[in-house]
Write an enzyme that holds these catalytic residues in place. Structure first.
Site, PDB file in Angstrom:
ATOM      1  N   ASP A  40       0.853  -1.194   0.000  1.00 37.51           N
ATOM      2  CA  ASP A  40       0.000   0.000   0.000  1.00 37.51           C
ATOM      3  C   ASP A  40       0.891   1.247   0.000  1.00 37.51           C
ATOM      4  OD1 ASP A  40      -3.218   0.522   0.996  1.00 37.51           O
ATOM      5  OD2 ASP A  40      -1.809   2.211   1.118  1.00 37.51           O
ATOM      6  N   ILE A  41       0.497   2.248  -0.761  1.00 33.85           N
ATOM      7  CA  ILE A  41       1.274   3.479  -0.885  1.00 33.85           C
ATOM      8  C   ILE A  41       1.281   4.270   0.428  1.00 33.85           C
ATOM      9  CG2 ILE A  41      -0.537   5.077  -1.649  1.00 33.85           C
ATOM     10  CD1 ILE A  41       1.336   5.807  -4.000  1.00 33.85           C
ATOM     11  N   ASN A 101     -12.768  -3.525   2.331  1.00 35.85           N
ATOM     12  CA  ASN A 101     -13.763  -2.456   2.328  1.00 35.85           C
ATOM     13  C   ASN A 101     -14.599  -2.569   1.056  1.00 35.85           C
ATOM     14  OD1 ASN A 101     -12.743  -1.251   4.722  1.00 35.85           O
ATOM     15  ND2 ASN A 101     -11.088  -0.318   3.542  1.00 35.85           N
ATOM     16  N   GLN A 108     -15.049   2.179   0.650  1.00 32.01           N
ATOM     17  CA  GLN A 108     -14.096   1.667  -0.339  1.00 32.01           C
ATOM     18  C   GLN A 108     -13.683   2.817  -1.249  1.00 32.01           C
ATOM     19  OE1 GLN A 108     -15.788  -1.373  -2.852  1.00 32.01           O
ATOM     20  NE2 GLN A 108     -13.852  -1.832  -3.875  1.00 32.01           N
ATOM     21  N   HIS A 114      -9.983  -5.484  -3.565  1.00 28.45           N
ATOM     22  CA  HIS A 114      -8.676  -5.656  -2.930  1.00 28.45           C
ATOM     23  C   HIS A 114      -8.898  -6.038  -1.489  1.00 28.45           C
ATOM     24  CE1 HIS A 114      -9.929  -1.452  -2.662  1.00 28.45           C
ATOM     25  NE2 HIS A 114      -9.306  -1.380  -1.499  1.00 28.45           N
ATOM     26  N   HIS A 116      -6.831  -5.886   2.132  1.00 27.79           N
ATOM     27  CA  HIS A 116      -5.663  -5.350   2.818  1.00 27.79           C
ATOM     28  C   HIS A 116      -5.175  -6.431   3.775  1.00 27.79           C
ATOM     29  CE1 HIS A 116      -6.729  -0.898   2.217  1.00 27.79           C
ATOM     30  NE2 HIS A 116      -7.872  -1.499   1.908  1.00 27.79           N
TER      31      HIS A 116
END
Ligand code: 5GP
Length: 129
Positions: A40-41, A101, A108, A114, A116
């Site tokens: 994740d960024i 989410n 979301q 996706h 996490h």
């Protein structure tokens, strides 16, 4: 009785679709025929990896209902492999939280399925009241 007509609408311009097409770089952790996992960024824990299917699915419920068996197997296996790679599996690590989410109430942000995987430190209580 009113029947709600539901259709999952996948938009090809979402950021994870761009990552899958190689238009945006990512920090890949694992890739198989069915899934891509990348960091994740904006990590919320020491380990924060997103795992996305390669198919055009908006959310987990969409995927669960419409994906083919091999897509589901390949995706779930990728999740297990990422847990091993990050050493967060509960057989040899300290565990993790998996979040998917979904939609408006799930808050979301990116409309491509996706999950996490968060680990490396405690994730605290499950949800804010
Ligand atoms: P959501 O709220 O949809 O469950 O989470 C979307 C996640 O995607 C956020 O945690 C956000 O930091 C991450 N994200 C958004 N844009 C990018 C990007 O371009 N690259 C990566 N690696 N993560 C992103």
């Amino acid at each position: 009785m009113l029947h709600k007509i539901m259709a999952y609408k996948y938009e090809d311009d979402n950021i994870f679709a761009k990552i899958l097409r190689g238009e945006i770089p990512n920090d890949t952790v694992l890739e198989n025929e069915y899934a891509l996992a990348f960091r994740d960024i904006n990590p919320q824990r020491p380990h924060h990896v997103l795992i996305i299917p390669k198919g055009r699915y908006v959310s987990f419920d969409h995927f669960a209902k419409e994906a083919a068996d091999d897509q589901i197997i390949g995706y779930i296996q990728a999740i297990g492999a990422v847990c091993d790679l990050l050493n967060v599996s509960i057989d040899n690590g300290d565990g993790f939280r998996m979040i998917a989410n979904s939609g408006q109430h799930g808050v979301q942000e990116v409309p491509h399925l996706h999950v996490h995987i968060l680990g490396g430190s405690s994730c605290g209580k499950m949800i804010q009241s």
